[in-house]
Write an enzyme that holds these catalytic residues in place. Sequence first.
Site, PDB file in Angstrom:
ATOM      1  CG  HIS A 120       2.776 -25.616  19.037  1.00 18.01           C
ATOM      2  ND1 HIS A 120       2.917 -25.768  20.475  1.00 18.01           N
ATOM      3  CD2 HIS A 120       3.822 -26.346  18.591  1.00 18.01           C
ATOM      4  CE1 HIS A 120       4.066 -26.438  20.470  1.00 18.01           C
ATOM      5  NE2 HIS A 120       4.726 -26.707  19.482  1.00 18.01           N
TER       6      HIS A 120
ATOM      7  CG  ASP B 253       3.815 -23.137  23.749  1.00 19.98           C
ATOM      8  OD1 ASP B 253       3.120 -22.775  24.887  1.00 19.98           O
ATOM      9  OD2 ASP B 253       3.508 -23.853  23.021  1.00 19.98           O
TER      10      ASP B 253
ATOM     11  CB  SER C 275      -2.392 -22.475  25.091  1.00 21.93           C
ATOM     12  OG  SER C 275      -2.653 -24.104  24.883  1.00 21.93           O
TER      13      SER C 275
ATOM     14  N   GLY D  14       3.546 -31.568  24.875  1.00 25.58           N
ATOM     15  CA  GLY D  14       2.400 -32.612  25.207  1.00 25.58           C
ATOM     16  C   GLY D  14       1.392 -32.358  26.351  1.00 25.58           C
ATOM     17  CG  PHE D  15       0.967 -33.701  29.018  1.00 23.48           C
ATOM     18  CD1 PHE D  15      -0.326 -34.238  28.967  1.00 23.48           C
ATOM     19  CD2 PHE D  15       2.095 -34.170  28.674  1.00 23.48           C
ATOM     20  CE1 PHE D  15       0.089 -35.675  28.766  1.00 23.48           C
ATOM     21  CE2 PHE D  15       2.157 -35.655  28.385  1.00 23.48           C
ATOM     22  CZ  PHE D  15       1.005 -36.196  28.342  1.00 23.48           C
ATOM     23  N   GLY D  16      -0.322 -29.164  29.139  1.00 19.92           N
ATOM     24  CA  GLY D  16      -0.578 -27.828  29.669  1.00 19.92           C
ATOM     25  C   GLY D  16      -0.121 -27.919  30.945  1.00 19.92           C
ATOM     26  N   GLY D  17       0.327 -27.228  31.796  1.00 18.62           N
ATOM     27  CA  GLY D  17       0.410 -26.825  33.253  1.00 18.62           C
ATOM     28  C   GLY D  17       1.598 -27.581  33.615  1.00 18.62           C
TER      29      GLY D  17
ATOM     30  CG  MET E 239      -0.701 -32.116  21.367  1.00 15.33           C
ATOM     31  SD  MET E 239      -0.944 -32.327  23.326  1.00 15.33           S
ATOM     32  CE  MET E 239      -0.456 -30.727  23.379  1.00 15.33           C
TER      33      MET E 239
ATOM     34  CG  ASP F  41      -1.120 -26.373  22.107  1.00 14.08           C
ATOM     35  OD1 ASP F  41       0.015 -25.779  21.769  1.00 14.08           O
ATOM     36  OD2 ASP F  41      -1.353 -25.415  23.034  1.00 14.08           O
TER      37      ASP F  41
ATOM     38  CG  MET G  16       8.309 -26.208  22.460  1.00 15.79           C
ATOM     39  SD  MET G  16       6.685 -25.828  22.592  1.00 15.79           S
ATOM     40  CE  MET G  16       6.029 -26.651  23.975  1.00 15.79           C
TER      41      MET G  16
ATOM     42  CG  HIS H 171      -0.694 -21.543  21.275  1.00 14.49           C
ATOM     43  ND1 HIS H 171       0.322 -21.170  20.355  1.00 14.49           N
ATOM     44  CD2 HIS H 171      -0.312 -22.660  21.876  1.00 14.49           C
ATOM     45  CE1 HIS H 171       1.316 -22.220  20.299  1.00 14.49           C
ATOM     46  NE2 HIS H 171       0.660 -23.210  21.303  1.00 14.49           N
TER      47      HIS H 171
ATOM     48  CG  MET I 241       3.438 -30.221  19.598  1.00 14.97           C
ATOM     49  SD  MET I 241       2.538 -29.749  21.227  1.00 14.97           S
ATOM     50  CE  MET I 241       1.188 -28.978  20.494  1.00 14.97           C
TER      51      MET I 241
ATOM     52  N   GLY J 181      -1.248 -20.881  28.716  1.00 24.38           N
ATOM     53  CA  GLY J 181      -2.570 -21.874  28.858  1.00 24.38           C
ATOM     54  C   GLY J 181      -3.077 -21.864  30.328  1.00 24.38           C
ATOM     55  CB  SER J 182      -2.414 -24.025  32.998  1.00 24.52           C
ATOM     56  OG  SER J 182      -1.122 -23.623  33.217  1.00 24.52           O
TER      57      SER J 182
HETATM   58  C1  DX5 Z   1       2.481 -27.760  25.431  1.00 21.54           C
HETATM   59  C2  DX5 Z   1       1.633 -26.769  24.523  1.00 21.54           C
HETATM   60  C3  DX5 Z   1       1.370 -25.448  25.234  1.00 21.54           C
HETATM   61  C4  DX5 Z   1       0.433 -25.572  26.441  1.00 21.54           C
HETATM   62  C5  DX5 Z   1       1.133 -24.519  27.461  1.00 21.54           C
HETATM   63  O1  DX5 Z   1       2.718 -28.720  24.636  1.00 21.54           O
HETATM   64  O2  DX5 Z   1       2.249 -26.500  23.367  1.00 21.54           O
HETATM   65  O3  DX5 Z   1       0.866 -24.492  24.395  1.00 21.54           O
HETATM   66  O4  DX5 Z   1      -0.804 -25.428  26.238  1.00 21.54           O
HETATM   67  O5  DX5 Z   1       0.254 -24.605  28.640  1.00 21.54           O
HETATM   68  P1  DX5 Z   1       0.990 -23.952  29.980  1.00 21.54           P
HETATM   69  O6  DX5 Z   1       0.867 -22.322  29.609  1.00 21.54           O
HETATM   70  O7  DX5 Z   1      -0.107 -24.245  30.872  1.00 21.54           O
HETATM   71  O8  DX5 Z   1       2.273 -24.281  30.372  1.00 21.54           O
HETATM   72 ZN    ZN Z   2       1.808 -24.873  22.089  1.00 23.14          ZN
END
Ligand code: DX5
Ligand code: ZN
Length: 231
Positions: free
Chosen positions: A65, A178, A7, A141-144, A36, A34, A136, A32, A67, A200-201
């Site tokens: 993706h 994801d 991501s 909304g957020f990575g990590g 938002m 994202d 999901m 990927h 959102m 992602g992270s």
């Molecule tokens: C969250 C995103 C994910 C996110 C995953 O809303 O849809 O794609 O980037 O990040 P990690 O792998 O860090 O959880």
């Molecule tokens: Zn995503």
Amino acid sequence: MYRFAPSLLSANFARLGEEVENVVASGADWVHFDVMDNHYVPNLTVGPLVCKAIRPLTKAPIDVHLMVKPVDRIISGFIEAGADFISFHPEASEHIDRSLALIRDGGAKAGLALNPATPLYVLDHVMDRLDFILLMSVNPGFGGQAFIPSTLDKLAATRARLDAWSRKSGRHLLLEVDGGVKVDNIAEIARAGADTFVAGSAVFEAGLDSDPHRYDSVIARLRAELATVGA
Ligand code: DX5
Ligand code: ZN
């Protein structure tokens, strides 16, 4: 048999093109992307312009993706921008069947993205409209964020549905997961039934010591974990 979709949310946006090229060179199968809107989810990222800008940089499929709410108008923007896979959240569309058709009519693969608390019955009447399902494993909304453990049971239930659908229709849908996917949980997530993994992270925070913008080592470790699962 397994696909890897890093991501870009955790990439360095100041050098995004380079990150796309590097992550694919490091072994990613898909990219990927994202999207938002600070409305459907409490964060704001990038739109079709940025997708279009990275499109010429790689042959890897771009997995968008969404959102965002509403979804229909932005779908055509991403099709024009060269997206290969597009998923959206059923809660964000007034007419799910129509939104799915818009994606396929534009020549992209269509998916529904289900939040942790979204029930699987939203799939009941649209299986023939779908090419993939994105589960999901965090709230979007957020990575990590940390992987939500109940996703494992939901993955198994979704896998059973997809297998039943394959037997009935002869069609094989992908099952993408994801959120919170890491080296230490990817094998168990695969065992529960996922075949396509967004991370992602885990990827972008694990650059090589020799080159912080190459991700060969972490992608190799993720693949090595998957290799322990077997077919
Ligand atoms: C969250 C995103 C994910 C996110 C995953 O809303 O849809 O794609 O980037 O990040 P990690 O792998 O860090 O959880
Ligand atoms: Zn995503």
